[in-house]
Design a protein around this motif. Structure first.
Motif, PDB file in Angstrom:
ATOM      1  N   TYR A  30      46.442  13.099  58.347  1.00 45.71           N
ATOM      2  CA  TYR A  30      45.710  12.882  57.079  1.00 45.71           C
ATOM      3  C   TYR A  30      46.482  13.442  55.890  1.00 45.71           C
ATOM      4  CZ  TYR A  30      41.774  11.910  53.850  1.00 45.71           C
ATOM      5  OH  TYR A  30      41.292  11.504  52.924  1.00 45.71           O
ATOM      6  N   ALA A  31      46.849  14.778  56.114  1.00 41.96           N
ATOM      7  CA  ALA A  31      47.385  15.600  54.820  1.00 41.96           C
ATOM      8  C   ALA A  31      48.677  14.775  54.392  1.00 41.96           C
ATOM      9  CB  ALA A  31      47.505  16.947  55.149  1.00 41.96           C
ATOM     10  N   ALA A  32      49.302  14.147  55.180  1.00 41.87           N
ATOM     11  CA  ALA A  32      50.663  13.830  54.910  1.00 41.87           C
ATOM     12  C   ALA A  32      50.662  12.334  54.631  1.00 41.87           C
ATOM     13  CB  ALA A  32      51.515  14.094  56.123  1.00 41.87           C
ATOM     14  N   LYS A  33      49.776  11.533  55.384  1.00 42.92           N
ATOM     15  CA  LYS A  33      50.002  10.148  55.287  1.00 42.92           C
ATOM     16  C   LYS A  33      48.665   9.554  54.439  1.00 42.92           C
ATOM     17  CE  LYS A  33      52.785   9.538  59.042  1.00 42.92           C
ATOM     18  NZ  LYS A  33      52.822   8.836  60.411  1.00 42.92           N
ATOM     19  N   GLY A  34      47.461  10.403  54.409  1.00 37.92           N
ATOM     20  CA  GLY A  34      46.432   9.857  53.756  1.00 37.92           C
ATOM     21  C   GLY A  34      45.703   8.854  54.168  1.00 37.92           C
ATOM     22  N   TYR A  35      45.809   8.542  55.939  1.00 38.33           N
ATOM     23  CA  TYR A  35      44.837   7.979  56.551  1.00 38.33           C
ATOM     24  C   TYR A  35      44.806   8.407  57.929  1.00 38.33           C
ATOM     25  CZ  TYR A  35      48.898   5.730  58.675  1.00 38.33           C
ATOM     26  OH  TYR A  35      50.140   5.765  59.307  1.00 38.33           O
ATOM     27  N   HIS A  40      45.158  -1.804  45.931  1.00 38.52           N
ATOM     28  CA  HIS A  40      44.610  -0.919  44.893  1.00 38.52           C
ATOM     29  C   HIS A  40      44.355   0.566  45.393  1.00 38.52           C
ATOM     30  CE1 HIS A  40      41.225  -2.150  47.627  1.00 38.52           C
ATOM     31  NE2 HIS A  40      40.712  -1.170  47.279  1.00 38.52           N
ATOM     32  N   GLN A  41      43.972   1.445  44.538  1.00 40.92           N
ATOM     33  CA  GLN A  41      43.642   2.904  44.871  1.00 40.92           C
ATOM     34  C   GLN A  41      41.876   3.002  44.567  1.00 40.92           C
ATOM     35  OE1 GLN A  41      46.413   4.405  42.057  1.00 40.92           O
ATOM     36  NE2 GLN A  41      47.314   5.394  44.007  1.00 40.92           N
ATOM     37  N   ASP A  42      41.235   3.132  45.466  1.00 40.72           N
ATOM     38  CA  ASP A  42      39.856   3.459  45.189  1.00 40.72           C
ATOM     39  C   ASP A  42      39.658   4.418  43.965  1.00 40.72           C
ATOM     40  OD1 ASP A  42      39.153   1.831  47.519  1.00 40.72           O
ATOM     41  OD2 ASP A  42      38.628   3.459  48.777  1.00 40.72           O
ATOM     42  N   TRP A  43      40.673   5.258  44.037  1.00 38.50           N
ATOM     43  CA  TRP A  43      40.256   5.926  42.556  1.00 38.50           C
ATOM     44  C   TRP A  43      40.379   5.142  41.283  1.00 38.50           C
ATOM     45  CZ3 TRP A  43      39.360  10.982  42.149  1.00 38.50           C
ATOM     46  CH2 TRP A  43      39.913  11.602  40.852  1.00 38.50           C
ATOM     47  N   GLY A  44      41.110   3.948  41.247  1.00 36.51           N
ATOM     48  CA  GLY A  44      40.953   3.147  40.110  1.00 36.51           C
ATOM     49  C   GLY A  44      39.541   2.803  39.845  1.00 36.51           C
ATOM     50  N   PHE A  45      38.820   2.662  40.772  1.00 37.08           N
ATOM     51  CA  PHE A  45      37.522   2.246  40.667  1.00 37.08           C
ATOM     52  C   PHE A  45      36.302   3.152  40.320  1.00 37.08           C
ATOM     53  CE2 PHE A  45      39.315  -1.374  42.774  1.00 37.08           C
ATOM     54  CZ  PHE A  45      38.441  -2.321  42.698  1.00 37.08           C
ATOM     55  N   PRO A  80      51.633   4.685  53.808  1.00 38.52           N
ATOM     56  CA  PRO A  80      51.433   6.196  54.029  1.00 38.52           C
ATOM     57  C   PRO A  80      52.236   6.951  53.089  1.00 38.52           C
ATOM     58  CG  PRO A  80      52.421   4.889  56.010  1.00 38.52           C
ATOM     59  CD  PRO A  80      52.386   3.966  54.642  1.00 38.52           C
ATOM     60  N   GLY A  81      51.410   8.221  52.615  1.00 40.37           N
ATOM     61  CA  GLY A  81      52.044   9.333  51.669  1.00 40.37           C
ATOM     62  C   GLY A  81      51.397   8.836  50.045  1.00 40.37           C
ATOM     63  N   SER A  82      50.995   7.556  49.855  1.00 46.07           N
ATOM     64  CA  SER A  82      50.907   7.022  48.497  1.00 46.07           C
ATOM     65  C   SER A  82      49.681   7.904  47.924  1.00 46.07           C
ATOM     66  CB  SER A  82      50.521   5.637  48.579  1.00 46.07           C
ATOM     67  OG  SER A  82      49.378   5.160  49.440  1.00 46.07           O
ATOM     68  N   HIS A  83      48.980   8.454  48.807  1.00 43.27           N
ATOM     69  CA  HIS A  83      47.807   9.398  48.046  1.00 43.27           C
ATOM     70  C   HIS A  83      48.234  10.472  47.525  1.00 43.27           C
ATOM     71  CE1 HIS A  83      48.714  11.369  51.679  1.00 43.27           C
ATOM     72  NE2 HIS A  83      47.925  12.398  51.469  1.00 43.27           N
ATOM     73  N   LEU A  96      39.844   6.275  58.048  1.00 43.06           N
ATOM     74  CA  LEU A  96      39.488   7.134  57.005  1.00 43.06           C
ATOM     75  C   LEU A  96      40.904   6.888  56.325  1.00 43.06           C
ATOM     76  CD1 LEU A  96      39.096   9.300  59.811  1.00 43.06           C
ATOM     77  CD2 LEU A  96      37.423   9.918  58.015  1.00 43.06           C
ATOM     78  N   HIS A  97      40.630   6.736  54.803  1.00 47.20           N
ATOM     79  CA  HIS A  97      41.737   6.554  53.767  1.00 47.20           C
ATOM     80  C   HIS A  97      41.264   7.533  52.532  1.00 47.20           C
ATOM     81  CE1 HIS A  97      39.771   2.612  52.747  1.00 47.20           C
ATOM     82  NE2 HIS A  97      40.122   3.179  51.231  1.00 47.20           N
ATOM     83  N   HIS A  98      42.161   8.113  52.132  1.00 46.70           N
ATOM     84  CA  HIS A  98      42.070   8.984  50.919  1.00 46.70           C
ATOM     85  C   HIS A  98      41.957   8.084  49.748  1.00 46.70           C
ATOM     86  CE1 HIS A  98      43.470  11.681  47.886  1.00 46.70           C
ATOM     87  NE2 HIS A  98      43.242  12.771  48.624  1.00 46.70           N
ATOM     88  N   VAL A  99      41.116   8.570  48.979  1.00 51.95           N
ATOM     89  CA  VAL A  99      40.693   8.051  47.533  1.00 51.95           C
ATOM     90  C   VAL A  99      41.822   7.374  46.693  1.00 51.95           C
ATOM     91  CG1 VAL A  99      40.232   9.882  46.107  1.00 51.95           C
ATOM     92  CG2 VAL A  99      39.127   7.639  45.758  1.00 51.95           C
ATOM     93  N   ARG A 100      42.891   8.007  47.002  1.00 47.44           N
ATOM     94  CA  ARG A 100      44.234   7.644  46.006  1.00 47.44           C
ATOM     95  C   ARG A 100      45.182   6.965  47.003  1.00 47.44           C
ATOM     96  NH1 ARG A 100      46.562  12.906  43.361  1.00 47.44           N
ATOM     97  NH2 ARG A 100      48.004  11.667  43.005  1.00 47.44           N
ATOM     98  N   ALA A 101      44.906   6.363  48.368  1.00 48.74           N
ATOM     99  CA  ALA A 101      45.746   6.115  49.251  1.00 48.74           C
ATOM    100  C   ALA A 101      45.971   4.327  48.694  1.00 48.74           C
ATOM    101  CB  ALA A 101      45.343   5.764  50.611  1.00 48.74           C
TER     102      ALA A 101
END
Ligand SMILES: O=C(O)CCC(=O)C(=O)O
Length: 302
Positions: A12-17, A120-125, A154-157, A198-203
């Motif tokens: 999760y830390a490296a790939k964001g999901y 998209h990134q959820d962070w944008g919302f 992967p890693g985009s977060h 599970l995906h990170h808000v910036r993924a």
């Protein structure tokens, strides 16, 4: 109790999901499917509440493509946002004090009715004061290569925070031509029903249409560390005034584990989702304001 092992935490830390299988029991899954069928059956009902159901149309026939904030509309969904195993897993990623900041069910029903969701990134919302936020997908059906699985880079977060504005307004979507190289690395998350993603808000993520003859129904439950305060609106999407100045008790009820915390500020870039989309009643109407449709472009991954 945290149930993720070191390999899962590292991924999760490296790939964001992450995908975790066998989270729901067979009886929980059966009940969720039955209740969800009940919501889906309201598609043709002239009195269907459009604040709850997002209804699309395919070849002249209406279908429910999203149930908005389901935890507010049926106890079985409320129990699922508070599911102890799910919260144990989320606590492993965000810590023990957790607030729900929204839920939805995306129904990709068979035969071409599954609407795609652009990159998209959820962070944008939903930018917050820090980015300790994760979206949990609860799979009510097997998620396969053919039925419009969640696609994640992967890693985009850990990378850029993108503007989701197009044509001078929030469009809830990235211009895919500007992230073309990244998309070559995107992966499909596939797993059996009863699993969670599970995906990170910036993924950076998206999902294509359902090309199969079966349903792909996923409940998305979005969690924030209790010290993350929303910068635009509060609570579930659409519940714009749920916190300060609004229904404080309802907002506190979203504290699904642990206790409230002082707000933590982290140096994370933010593009506010402003000015708002012309029609922000759903992600589909919001994204219809985007200039380009990735899934209509040649060679699009689905
Ligand atoms: O339904 C999906 O697979 C994509 C969900 C998503 O990204 C969203 O609803 O924001």
């Amino acid at each position: 109790m945290h149930t993720l092992d070191a390999t899962q935490l590292d991924q999760y830390a490296a790939k964001g999901y992450l995908v975790v299988e066998n989270v729901l029991s067979a009886s929980e899954l059966a009940e969720l499917r039955e209740v969800t069928d009940g919501f889906a059956a309201q598609a043709g009902d002239a009195n269907a509440d459009r604040r709850v159901l997002d209804i699309g149309e395919h070849e002249g026939r209406p279908y429910v493509r999203r149930v908005k904030s389901p935890h507010r509309h049926h106890p079985v969904y409320d129990a699922t946002v508070r599911h102890p195993r799910i919260l144990d897993i989320v606590a492993g990623l965000l810590g023990d004090d957790l607030r729900l900041y929204g839920s939805k069910i995306n129904l990709k029903l068979p035969s071409g009715t599954g609407d795609a969701i652009q990159w998209h990134q959820d962070w944008g919302f939903y930018p917050h004061t820090n980015d300790s936020l994760v979206a949990v997908g609860v799979l009510l059906d097997d998620m396969t290569e053919e039925n419009g699985p969640l696609l994640v880079v992967p890693g985009s977060h850990l990378g850029e925070v993108y503007s989701h504005n197009q044509g001078g307004r929030f469009a809830g979507a990235l211009d895919h031509t500007q992230i073309k190289d990244m998309l070559d690395n995107a992966v499909r998350l596939t797993a059996p029903a009863g699993s969670i993603t599970l995906h990170h808000v910036r993924a950076v993520h998206a999902s294509g249409p359902n090309r199969s003859t079966g349903s792909r129904r996923v409940i998305f439950q979005n969690y924030a560390a209790a010290d993350a305060w929303p910068l635009v609106g509060c609570g579930a999407p659409g519940d714009r005034h749920l916190c300060a100045g609004g229904d404080w008790d309802a907002y506190q009820d979203l504290l699904v584990r642990g206790q409230d915390r002082q707000v933590r500020l982290a140096p994370v870039p933010v593009h506010l989702p402003l000015p708002g989309a012309k029609d922000s009643s759903s992600v589909f109407t919001t994204q219809s304001g985007a200039d380009r449709n990735y899934f209509a472009s040649s060679g699009a991954m689905e």
